[in-house]
Design a protein around this motif. Structure first.
Motif, PDB file in Angstrom:
ATOM      1  N   THR A  86      76.532  21.082  23.858  1.00 50.06           N
ATOM      2  CA  THR A  86      77.055  20.242  24.937  1.00 50.06           C
ATOM      3  C   THR A  86      77.899  21.056  25.921  1.00 50.06           C
ATOM      4  OG1 THR A  86      77.417  18.684  23.113  1.00 50.06           O
ATOM      5  CG2 THR A  86      78.177  18.002  25.305  1.00 50.06           C
ATOM      6  N   THR A  87      78.792  21.870  25.376  1.00 46.45           N
ATOM      7  CA  THR A  87      79.732  22.631  26.200  1.00 46.45           C
ATOM      8  C   THR A  87      78.970  23.534  27.172  1.00 46.45           C
ATOM      9  OG1 THR A  87      81.012  22.722  24.149  1.00 46.45           O
ATOM     10  CG2 THR A  87      81.841  24.017  25.999  1.00 46.45           C
ATOM     11  N   TRP A  88      77.950  24.174  26.671  1.00 46.73           N
ATOM     12  CA  TRP A  88      77.124  25.092  27.477  1.00 46.73           C
ATOM     13  C   TRP A  88      76.380  24.316  28.569  1.00 46.73           C
ATOM     14  CZ3 TRP A  88      72.399  28.139  25.121  1.00 46.73           C
ATOM     15  CH2 TRP A  88      72.020  29.159  25.998  1.00 46.73           C
ATOM     16  N   LEU A  89      75.725  23.221  28.180  1.00 43.12           N
ATOM     17  CA  LEU A  89      74.954  22.444  29.151  1.00 43.12           C
ATOM     18  C   LEU A  89      75.859  21.823  30.217  1.00 43.12           C
ATOM     19  CD1 LEU A  89      72.145  21.472  29.985  1.00 43.12           C
ATOM     20  CD2 LEU A  89      72.458  19.492  28.496  1.00 43.12           C
ATOM     21  N   ILE A 185      75.383  23.591  10.291  1.00 44.14           N
ATOM     22  CA  ILE A 185      76.370  24.677  10.071  1.00 44.14           C
ATOM     23  C   ILE A 185      77.481  24.604  11.126  1.00 44.14           C
ATOM     24  CG2 ILE A 185      76.673  27.204  10.157  1.00 44.14           C
ATOM     25  CD1 ILE A 185      75.468  26.078   7.533  1.00 44.14           C
ATOM     26  N   SER A 186      77.089  24.341  12.345  1.00 47.03           N
ATOM     27  CA  SER A 186      78.081  24.228  13.415  1.00 47.03           C
ATOM     28  C   SER A 186      79.026  23.044  13.146  1.00 47.03           C
ATOM     29  CB  SER A 186      77.347  24.048  14.751  1.00 47.03           C
ATOM     30  OG  SER A 186      78.236  24.124  15.825  1.00 47.03           O
ATOM     31  N   LEU A 187      78.439  21.942  12.689  1.00 51.10           N
ATOM     32  CA  LEU A 187      79.229  20.732  12.414  1.00 51.10           C
ATOM     33  C   LEU A 187      80.189  20.961  11.243  1.00 51.10           C
ATOM     34  CD1 LEU A 187      79.461  17.668  13.210  1.00 51.10           C
ATOM     35  CD2 LEU A 187      77.884  17.210  11.344  1.00 51.10           C
ATOM     36  N   SER A 284      77.809  31.985  30.355  1.00 48.53           N
ATOM     37  CA  SER A 284      77.412  32.592  29.077  1.00 48.53           C
ATOM     38  C   SER A 284      78.502  32.415  28.029  1.00 48.53           C
ATOM     39  CB  SER A 284      77.117  34.086  29.261  1.00 48.53           C
ATOM     40  OG  SER A 284      78.333  34.758  29.544  1.00 48.53           O
ATOM     41  N   PHE A 285      78.089  32.438  26.788  1.00 43.57           N
ATOM     42  CA  PHE A 285      79.010  32.297  25.653  1.00 43.57           C
ATOM     43  C   PHE A 285      80.130  33.334  25.751  1.00 43.57           C
ATOM     44  CE2 PHE A 285      80.228  33.315  21.276  1.00 43.57           C
ATOM     45  CZ  PHE A 285      80.559  32.053  20.807  1.00 43.57           C
ATOM     46  N   GLU A 286      79.751  34.589  25.994  1.00 45.91           N
ATOM     47  CA  GLU A 286      80.746  35.669  26.006  1.00 45.91           C
ATOM     48  C   GLU A 286      81.765  35.435  27.112  1.00 45.91           C
ATOM     49  OE1 GLU A 286      77.457  36.103  25.897  1.00 45.91           O
ATOM     50  OE2 GLU A 286      77.451  36.592  23.746  1.00 45.91           O
ATOM     51  N   THR A 307      87.803  25.825  19.812  1.00 45.94           N
ATOM     52  CA  THR A 307      87.009  25.179  18.768  1.00 45.94           C
ATOM     53  C   THR A 307      85.540  25.033  19.184  1.00 45.94           C
ATOM     54  OG1 THR A 307      88.986  23.854  18.453  1.00 45.94           O
ATOM     55  CG2 THR A 307      87.095  23.199  17.176  1.00 45.94           C
ATOM     56  N   TYR A 308      85.304  25.004  20.500  1.00 43.93           N
ATOM     57  CA  TYR A 308      83.939  24.771  20.994  1.00 43.93           C
ATOM     58  C   TYR A 308      83.126  26.060  21.135  1.00 43.93           C
ATOM     59  CZ  TYR A 308      85.465  20.061  21.726  1.00 43.93           C
ATOM     60  OH  TYR A 308      85.937  18.792  21.508  1.00 43.93           O
ATOM     61  N   PHE A 309      83.756  27.206  20.851  1.00 40.60           N
ATOM     62  CA  PHE A 309      83.038  28.484  20.962  1.00 40.60           C
ATOM     63  C   PHE A 309      83.141  29.208  19.630  1.00 40.60           C
ATOM     64  CE2 PHE A 309      84.859  27.266  25.015  1.00 40.60           C
ATOM     65  CZ  PHE A 309      83.758  27.305  25.855  1.00 40.60           C
TER      66      PHE A 309
END
Ligand code: A3P
Length: 344
Positions: A86-89, A185-187, A284-286, A307-309
């Motif tokens: 979600t955070t990325w989108l 796993i993320s959850l 990007s994530f980084e 917490t979201y990354f």
């Protein structure tokens, strides 16, 4: 099997949810009295409403949305089950829509003729509010007239529980799904981060059984995904169905599809230039993970932005799941998705 040290608990606890229980409307209390219930998530009681599992207070928030939210034809919704990206989108969609307004690459505009990009100082969840958590969690009386058009909003609601006006209007929805093993796993990591300070870690075995039974916030995961997948086949102009994995492996293609779907397609000049790459780099994530706002900031509800990354990778499940767990979850995925040709 590799293990990873679980991070310390977030100071925000589930009391955040529980303290509002006494504020339920009569309508909500009456509905809850009829619902199946299970204990989950560190002894929080979950209730199955319209086929999906929620804590009481969230059912009130869903009713607030269902009874009061009026969609506009121009609205854009980002919809996801928990932990699908979600955070990325949110970051990508906000940036596509506003790409002419803000500076996408500070290195190419050192004189700052264009306004600095909001993502540099605000977490994506602040820029794209969630309907049931950010807007309708505490109230049903909202004035959304100050929102600029198109309104960019998000939701975790299953298709069946969306407000009628969202389904009936011509608003657009982008749904992001993900491999259920990585979602789990993320959850697991996420719920451990949000646990009350006094609670022990949630074991992977415990949460795994609950996840497979579908008893987790907005679960069953598979039914959530199928609701939007089927609808996206019927109404491709309304719902764009995406996978986290394709966003990872073909980001340029997906970004172009997303722009076209939203009516914000990239011009030839933009495609040939650096705009698409600048957007992908900014989101990007980084880049996002290392911004000061996401290292030390908090959302208004108190959840830490970091917490979201976590890892932002495809296939991290290989580091945590046993062979037995893999067989069990794959069998559910095959049973639920196989006949629809949906693969991860
Ligand atoms: P992991 O826990 O597998 O690392 P959500 O935003 O729906 O809560 O999903 C969170 C997941 O998306 C986490 O996955 C997180 O690390 C990952 N994520 C967050 N920002 C990302 C980005 N910019 N690019 C790729 N993945 C990202």
């Amino acid at each position: 099997m590799a293990s990873e040290k679980l991070e310390a608990a977030n100071p925000v606890s589930l009391e955040l949810f529980m303290k509002y229980d006494e504020e339920l409307s009569q309508e909500c209390s009456n509905i809850i009295a009829t619902l199946p219930s299970e204990s989950d998530w560190f002894s929080v009681q979950l209730y199955q409403y319209q086929g999906f599992w929620y804590q009481k207070r969230l059912i009130q928030a869903i009713l607030n949305c269902q009874n009061h939210f009026q969609a506009h034809d121009t609205d854009i919704f980002i919809v996801t089950p928990l932990k699908c990206g979600t955070t990325w989108l949110k970051a990508l969609t906000f940036t596509i829509l506003n790409r002419k307004k803000y500076n996408l690459n500070p290195n190419l505009d050192p004189t700052q003729t264009v306004a600095p990009h909001p993502l540099l100082t605000a977490n994506p969840h602040v820029l794209v509010p969630n309907l049931e958590f950010d807007l309708y969690f505490n109230t049903n009386k909202l004035d959304l007239s100050s929102f600029p058009s198109p309104r960019l909003l998000s939701s975790h609601l299953p298709y069946a529980s969306l407000p009628e006006s969202v389904k009936q209007s011509r608003c657009k929805m982008v749904f992001l799904s993900r491999n259920p093993k990585d979602v789990f796993i993320s959850l697991w990591h996420f719920t451990n981060r949000l646990r009350p300070d006094i609670q022990e870690f949630n074991t992977i075995e415990y949460l795994f059984e609950k996840f497979c039974q579908g008893v987790n916030f907005f679960g069953p995961f598979w039914d959530h995904v199928l609701g939007y997948y089927k609808e996206s086949l019927k109404r491709p102009e309304k719902i764009l169905f995406l996978k986290y994995e394709e966003l990872k492996s073909e980001p340029v293609r997906v970004l172009k599809d997303l722009g076209n779907f939203l009516g914000y397609g990239f011009s030839m000049e933009e495609e040939n230039g650096h705009v698409i790459h600048d957007i992908l780099k900014l989101c990007s994530f980084e880049n996002l993970k290392n911004l000061e706002v996401n290292k030390s900031g908090k959302l208004p509800a108190g959840v830490e932005n970091k917490t979201y990354f976590r890892r932002g990778e495809v296939g991290d499940w290989k580091n945590f799941l046993t062979i037995g767990m893999i067989k069990q979850i794959d069998a559910i995925t095959e049973e639920k998705f196989g006949k629809h040709g949906l693969k991860f």
